[in-house]
Design a protein around this motif. Structure first.
Motif, PDB file in Angstrom:
ATOM      1  N   ARG A 253      14.310  -8.901  -5.208  1.00  0.00           N
ATOM      2  CA  ARG A 253      14.800  -8.962  -3.836  1.00  0.00           C
ATOM      3  C   ARG A 253      14.062  -7.951  -2.951  1.00  0.00           C
ATOM      4  O   ARG A 253      13.846  -8.183  -1.771  1.00  0.00           O
ATOM      5  N   MET A 254      13.694  -6.820  -3.534  1.00  0.00           N
ATOM      6  CA  MET A 254      12.953  -5.828  -2.755  1.00  0.00           C
ATOM      7  C   MET A 254      11.593  -6.355  -2.337  1.00  0.00           C
ATOM      8  O   MET A 254      11.017  -5.934  -1.343  1.00  0.00           O
ATOM      9  N   GLU A 255      11.087  -7.265  -3.163  1.00  0.00           N
ATOM     10  CA  GLU A 255       9.717  -7.734  -2.922  1.00  0.00           C
ATOM     11  C   GLU A 255       9.672  -9.094  -2.254  1.00  0.00           C
ATOM     12  O   GLU A 255       8.639  -9.757  -2.269  1.00  0.00           O
ATOM     13  N   GLU A 256      10.788  -9.497  -1.699  1.00  0.00           N
ATOM     14  CA  GLU A 256      10.876 -10.842  -1.172  1.00  0.00           C
ATOM     15  C   GLU A 256       9.855 -11.135  -0.072  1.00  0.00           C
ATOM     16  O   GLU A 256       8.954 -11.956  -0.227  1.00  0.00           O
ATOM     17  N   ALA A 257      10.048 -10.461   1.047  1.00  0.00           N
ATOM     18  CA  ALA A 257       9.264 -10.809   2.232  1.00  0.00           C
ATOM     19  C   ALA A 257       7.956 -10.028   2.266  1.00  0.00           C
ATOM     20  O   ALA A 257       7.917  -8.880   2.687  1.00  0.00           O
ATOM     21  N   GLU A 258       6.912 -10.675   1.828  1.00  0.00           N
ATOM     22  CA  GLU A 258       5.622 -10.003   1.812  1.00  0.00           C
ATOM     23  C   GLU A 258       4.971 -10.106   3.180  1.00  0.00           C
ATOM     24  O   GLU A 258       5.053 -11.146   3.837  1.00  0.00           O
ATOM     25  N   GLU A 259       4.320  -9.042   3.572  1.00  0.00           N
ATOM     26  CA  GLU A 259       3.776  -8.948   4.926  1.00  0.00           C
ATOM     27  C   GLU A 259       2.326  -8.481   4.817  1.00  0.00           C
ATOM     28  O   GLU A 259       2.054  -7.405   4.297  1.00  0.00           O
TER      29      GLU A 259
ATOM     30  N   PRO B  19      12.305   6.357  13.544  1.00  0.00           N
ATOM     31  CA  PRO B  19      13.446   6.317  12.639  1.00  0.00           C
ATOM     32  C   PRO B  19      13.024   5.687  11.328  1.00  0.00           C
ATOM     33  O   PRO B  19      12.279   4.707  11.307  1.00  0.00           O
ATOM     34  N   VAL B  20      13.459   6.271  10.232  1.00  0.00           N
ATOM     35  CA  VAL B  20      13.104   5.734   8.912  1.00  0.00           C
ATOM     36  C   VAL B  20      14.090   4.629   8.590  1.00  0.00           C
ATOM     37  O   VAL B  20      15.254   4.898   8.340  1.00  0.00           O
ATOM     38  N   GLU B  21      13.628   3.412   8.627  1.00  0.00           N
ATOM     39  CA  GLU B  21      14.615   2.358   8.410  1.00  0.00           C
ATOM     40  C   GLU B  21      14.370   1.553   7.133  1.00  0.00           C
ATOM     41  O   GLU B  21      15.122   0.651   6.820  1.00  0.00           O
ATOM     42  N   ALA B  22      13.360   1.922   6.390  1.00  0.00           N
ATOM     43  CA  ALA B  22      13.088   1.142   5.195  1.00  0.00           C
ATOM     44  C   ALA B  22      12.272   1.932   4.186  1.00  0.00           C
ATOM     45  O   ALA B  22      11.705   2.972   4.500  1.00  0.00           O
ATOM     46  N   VAL B  23      12.250   1.442   2.969  1.00  0.00           N
ATOM     47  CA  VAL B  23      11.225   1.851   2.022  1.00  0.00           C
ATOM     48  C   VAL B  23      10.291   0.656   1.861  1.00  0.00           C
ATOM     49  O   VAL B  23      10.645  -0.454   2.236  1.00  0.00           O
ATOM     50  N   TYR B  24       9.121   0.888   1.315  1.00  0.00           N
ATOM     51  CA  TYR B  24       8.115  -0.168   1.272  1.00  0.00           C
ATOM     52  C   TYR B  24       7.518  -0.268  -0.117  1.00  0.00           C
ATOM     53  O   TYR B  24       7.155   0.752  -0.718  1.00  0.00           O
ATOM     54  N   VAL B  25       7.427  -1.470  -0.592  1.00  0.00           N
ATOM     55  CA  VAL B  25       6.695  -1.690  -1.834  1.00  0.00           C
ATOM     56  C   VAL B  25       5.276  -2.078  -1.459  1.00  0.00           C
ATOM     57  O   VAL B  25       5.070  -3.014  -0.673  1.00  0.00           O
ATOM     58  N   LEU B  26       4.314  -1.355  -1.984  1.00  0.00           N
ATOM     59  CA  LEU B  26       2.919  -1.682  -1.701  1.00  0.00           C
ATOM     60  C   LEU B  26       2.456  -2.736  -2.702  1.00  0.00           C
ATOM     61  O   LEU B  26       2.364  -2.457  -3.902  1.00  0.00           O
ATOM     62  N   LYS B  27       2.187  -3.944  -2.214  1.00  0.00           N
ATOM     63  CA  LYS B  27       1.847  -5.048  -3.114  1.00  0.00           C
ATOM     64  C   LYS B  27       0.352  -5.102  -3.404  1.00  0.00           C
ATOM     65  O   LYS B  27      -0.066  -5.241  -4.542  1.00  0.00           O
ATOM     66  N   HIS B  28      -0.428  -5.040  -2.355  1.00  0.00           N
ATOM     67  CA  HIS B  28      -1.888  -5.046  -2.522  1.00  0.00           C
ATOM     68  C   HIS B  28      -2.489  -4.010  -1.610  1.00  0.00           C
ATOM     69  O   HIS B  28      -1.921  -3.697  -0.568  1.00  0.00           O
ATOM     70  N   GLY B  29      -3.649  -3.543  -1.964  1.00  0.00           N
ATOM     71  CA  GLY B  29      -4.356  -2.606  -1.113  1.00  0.00           C
ATOM     72  C   GLY B  29      -3.888  -1.177  -1.317  1.00  0.00           C
ATOM     73  O   GLY B  29      -2.994  -0.916  -2.115  1.00  0.00           O
ATOM     74  N   TRP B  30      -4.555  -0.278  -0.598  1.00  0.00           N
ATOM     75  CA  TRP B  30      -4.233   1.138  -0.712  1.00  0.00           C
ATOM     76  C   TRP B  30      -3.680   1.622   0.621  1.00  0.00           C
ATOM     77  O   TRP B  30      -4.081   1.140   1.674  1.00  0.00           O
ATOM     78  N   ALA B  31      -2.778   2.566   0.552  1.00  0.00           N
ATOM     79  CA  ALA B  31      -2.230   3.154   1.769  1.00  0.00           C
ATOM     80  C   ALA B  31      -2.326   4.681   1.669  1.00  0.00           C
ATOM     81  O   ALA B  31      -2.517   5.220   0.575  1.00  0.00           O
TER      82      ALA B  31
END
Lengths: 243, 243
Positions: free
Chosen positions: B26-32, B46-58
């Motif tokens: 569910r955390m990985e549902e909506a990929e952007e 405002p910190v409103e989310a955490v993010y799963v990094l799917k591809h690429g580097w940040a």
DNA sequence: CGGTCCCTTGAATGTGATCAATTCGAGTGG
DNA sequence: CCACTCGAATTGATCACATTCAAGGGACCG
């Protein structure tokens, strides 16, 4: 109940329920007196507990072979030490008392019921630990970007902000019971250079020193200068589970 | 199920149950999809989310008025970004994509059921975040104690260790898609000096560079030299609640 | 083909370290 | 009360690691 400096400190962030206060009380049960300099945890030791610092100050140190030392974190009364270490099996750095004081050992296994039965308190611990994490990031930024003098200012502001969490109405004068050698270890400078910088700041009328107290004569200016933001005051508790 | 790099990464530390895998899914549902350089979070937001990094580097950056920039943290695919920020109300640093890639936004409020219903997974997240915290401490120690060259070595070893968590059997050759300017920002040096150091290390036969790849020709020696210990491999899970 | 970004190298400069010596202050013991 | 000691602070002189300034070359791209 409210004599506990742990509860006092945590209450600054969120109201503590009865059940939670009971759990915290159990964390603080067995108080253990320690002399100045006592080592609580050494690199390589299995991490078997977190510690509530009841009295006195403690420091987290890193050391390298040639004896050079860095101070990574200063702990003040009421803070929980070792939260950042709950991941790894063994400790990486040295945790030691800086002054005489007292701690309460709370075995890691005791955290199990915390997550199982007191999710809100678990969230609070996680959030508090995250403040630590952010402060450390700020320190990395300071070490990477700031001049020696700005790093020193950062250290003073950071220490004051942390003290302010435990002391309501703390002004611009506060205890700073560190030698210039230790200040150097905390900001990545020689004690000699720390001395020159401090003397210079006194001469310019920016700080006053009456050992072991310091007074910041224009804190606002200092904060503006290095772009300091105090992030120890507010915690977002909206996402916390119900108590 | 096991195509998720998040699950892959977390599985290196602890077995993931069915229910937990569902939550992660569910955390990985909506990929952007995001372009290189896209800013995910800016200071003050405002910190409103955490993010799963799917591809690429940040990368997580700190900036000061005059434009100088520090890189505080590199994020790799499968890592959860923003765990360290769950405390404060607003972000303190910049989070941006370094390459093009994809992330999944997971609102902070979604963490409530995590703590309420999946205490073991909550503990795992906390523990993983603690590894981050320890790595950052190491970085502070490196910035405070090490010479320029040792800091550079530390950066390379740290990056390799993190990559190794997501890539089974990673050797001593790995992708290092950063310009020398960025390496400088990450270790607190000028790009010019980074260049001199890298050239020197190539000349001495200690590394090989085939952009964008690096090979560490004697990693053991490097690790000995700076006393590096890889703490990304093991997690103490004994205190975790039952799944 | 001109622009831009990055890497590379040289020379001069400066911030902070190192080396060295003196002073200060708090014990401690005579 | 004074001498002595020991650790920490202070100041000066010199040194070096890393920065800044400057310039040229290579790769990619419109």
């Amino acid at each position: 109940m409210s004599e506990s400096c742990l509860v006092t400190r945590l209450s600054r962030y969120a109201a503590i329920s009865e059940r939670e206060a009971e759990f915290l009380a159990r964390m603080e049960e067995a108080e253990e007196r320690l002399d100045a300099g006592s080592v609580i945890q050494s690199p390589g030791d299995p991490v078997e507990a977190v510690y509530v610092l009841k009295h006195g100050w403690a420091v987290q140190r890193a050391q390298i072979r040639d004896g050079r030392t860095a101070i990574l974190r200063v702990y003040l009364p009421g803070e929980v030490m070792g939260l950042a270490e709950i991941g790894p099996m063994t400790a990486l750095h040295t945790l030691a008392m800086r002054t005489e004081g007292a701690i309460c050992r709370f075995p890691r296994a005791g955290l199990t019921p915390l997550f199982q039965e007191l999710p809100r308190l678990a969230a609070l611990f996680t959030a508090v630990s995250s403040l630590d994490h952010m402060a450390l990031r700020d320190k990395v930024a300071a070490l990477g970007l700031f001049s020696a003098e700005d790093r020193l200012i950062h250290f003073l502001l950071d220490l004051r902000a942390r003290l302010a969490v435990g002391t309501i109405g703390l002004g611009n004068r506060f205890r700073m019971p560190f030698s210039q050698v230790e200040i150097g270890q905390a900001v990545g400078l020689t004690s000699i250079y720390v001395n020159r910088l401090l003397r210079g700041m006194v001469r310019d009328g920016r700080i006053e020193i009456e050992r072991p107290y310091v007074r910041l004569l224009d804190r606002a200016a200092m904060e503006r200068r290095i772009g300091y933001v105090d992030h120890f005051r507010l915690l977002d508790t909206t996402w916390f589970p119900e108590a």
